[in-house]
Design a protein around this motif. Sequence first.
Motif, short mmCIF file in Angstrom:
data_model
loop_
_atom_site.label_atom_id
_atom_site.label_comp_id
_atom_site.label_asym_id
_atom_site.label_seq_id
_atom_site.Cartn_x
_atom_site.Cartn_y
_atom_site.Cartn_z
N ASP A 296 5.02 9.11 17.12
CA ASP A 296 4.54 7.86 17.71
C ASP A 296 3.02 7.85 17.64
O ASP A 296 2.33 7.85 18.66
N GLY A 297 2.52 7.84 16.42
CA GLY A 297 1.07 7.91 16.21
C GLY A 297 0.35 6.76 16.90
O GLY A 297 0.91 5.68 17.08
N PRO A 298 -0.89 6.98 17.29
CA PRO A 298 -1.59 5.97 18.08
C PRO A 298 -1.81 4.65 17.36
O PRO A 298 -1.87 3.60 17.99
N VAL A 299 -1.93 4.68 16.03
CA VAL A 299 -2.17 3.45 15.25
C VAL A 299 -0.92 3.13 14.44
O VAL A 299 -0.59 3.83 13.48
N LEU A 300 -0.22 2.08 14.84
CA LEU A 300 1.04 1.74 14.20
C LEU A 300 0.83 0.96 12.91
O LEU A 300 1.61 1.08 11.97
N ILE A 301 -0.24 0.15 12.87
CA ILE A 301 -0.46 -0.77 11.75
C ILE A 301 -1.89 -0.64 11.23
O ILE A 301 -2.85 -0.68 12.01
N ALA A 302 -2.04 -0.47 9.92
CA ALA A 302 -3.33 -0.58 9.25
C ALA A 302 -3.36 -1.91 8.49
O ALA A 302 -2.34 -2.59 8.38
N THR A 303 -4.52 -2.27 7.98
CA THR A 303 -4.66 -3.55 7.28
C THR A 303 -5.32 -3.34 5.91
O THR A 303 -6.27 -2.57 5.79
N ARG A 304 -4.81 -4.03 4.91
CA ARG A 304 -5.41 -4.03 3.58
C ARG A 304 -5.27 -5.44 3.00
O ARG A 304 -4.54 -6.28 3.53
N THR A 305 -5.94 -5.68 1.88
CA THR A 305 -5.79 -6.96 1.17
C THR A 305 -5.76 -6.70 -0.33
O THR A 305 -6.49 -5.84 -0.84
N PRO A 306 -4.90 -7.39 -1.07
CA PRO A 306 -4.92 -7.23 -2.53
C PRO A 306 -6.24 -7.75 -3.11
O PRO A 306 -6.64 -8.89 -2.83
N ALA A 307 -6.88 -6.94 -3.90
CA ALA A 307 -8.13 -7.37 -4.54
C ALA A 307 -7.85 -8.33 -5.69
O ALA A 307 -8.72 -9.11 -6.08
N VAL A 308 -6.64 -8.26 -6.22
CA VAL A 308 -6.20 -9.14 -7.31
C VAL A 308 -4.75 -9.54 -7.04
O VAL A 308 -4.07 -8.91 -6.23
#
Length: 417
Positions: A296-308
């Motif tokens: 149950d890691g403290p950060v459930l969600i990270a964020t990224r965006t497709p560069a292309v």
Amino acid sequence: MGALPRIQDFDDPAYDPFVSDDASFGAHDDPYPQLARWREQGPVHAFDYRTALGLHPDVTMADLPAYLVLGYDAVEKVFLDPQTYSNAVYARNLGISFGRSVSTMDAPDHPRYRKIFQKAFLPNRVSAWGETLVDPGVASLMQKFSGRGRADLVQEFTHHYPFQIIYRQLNLPPADVGIFHKLAIAQTVVSYDVAHGTEASHKLGVYFKVLLQERRAHPGDDLVSLLAHAEVDGESLPEEILVSFLRQLVNAGGDTTYRGTSILLTGLLTHPDQLEAVRKDRTLIPQAIEEALRWDGPVLIATRTPAVDTELCGVKLPAGACLSVASGSANRDPSRFEDPDRFDIFRRKQRHFAFASGPHVCIGQHLARVEMTRALNAILDQLPNLRLDPDMPPPRIQGTMMRVPKHIHVRFDGALP
């Protein structure tokens, strides 16, 4: 060292950012069954994770198409391909709060500046901090309750001790600590309260610029002095990037460590046989920490965006979309972890994504492990026969984006002779 001007409180000093955790990160008791159902349906879905679980939308991302990435293989692919899956999307929220942070950068700027920051987090220096910073911070908190026989380990210990270490790292004037913590935490409300988030960011920026000037003129062995003078190949860190790092430090270093340590204690206390095994054999502590981070890691969600424009697991993703990358789903993927919902410090070792992976893997992960190790050792040493308090509610880990129990009520046999 020279004198510093006092740090400035909010224009409305009654504003309390510490009550905003549920609004920022959600209060979901257990999002993992829903994540598992979505993962079984497919690794990529075209919807917003936050709103799907009943949390307010992130106003800084509201105009972007939203996707959710699930499962070990898909999450790993995103983390290990920074050319395709960019961190630049963080400029829309972290950038508002922290400024030009390394978390918002891609190559070539990211590796260039990260290399300089890493000089302040070399293994020998992190190890030394264990004795000079971590141990005194742990001791100062534990002495307040170690003779009492009962305590709330979150409210009296884990919620405070990582921040005590950061104050010591920065060598902040004691009179500034309260407002500093308040401003630092308030930066996280920017996803729904841009006004208070930006006010906190501005006031911390003013403070850190003066602090950097003072430490350049009168350097010490604190982290600010180290970063102000760090160089790689003759290049030092620009003030703008230094200030953004210092703004982010409390949340990236303190908040996640508080959450991770609280989850570690919850896992062990709700599995007394494993707690007893660790108490008898301290060499088990590293694997207990890794299991807590996976479980149950403290950060459930990270964020990224497709560069292309690209395609992930058969789903087309437009450039500029907001990807919620579910590290928590990857860490409980049954294709990689047997009986993944079970807390088991004896399970076979397998890499998890609690600290992400790839070039943006958490720069402070080694210090976090040192802090968790020393905190657990101190608790086992100074709180004999530690167990959950049968007269109080058991700990509940909560959160939709970031996870933590709000209380861990315990009893123990009193102070050691």
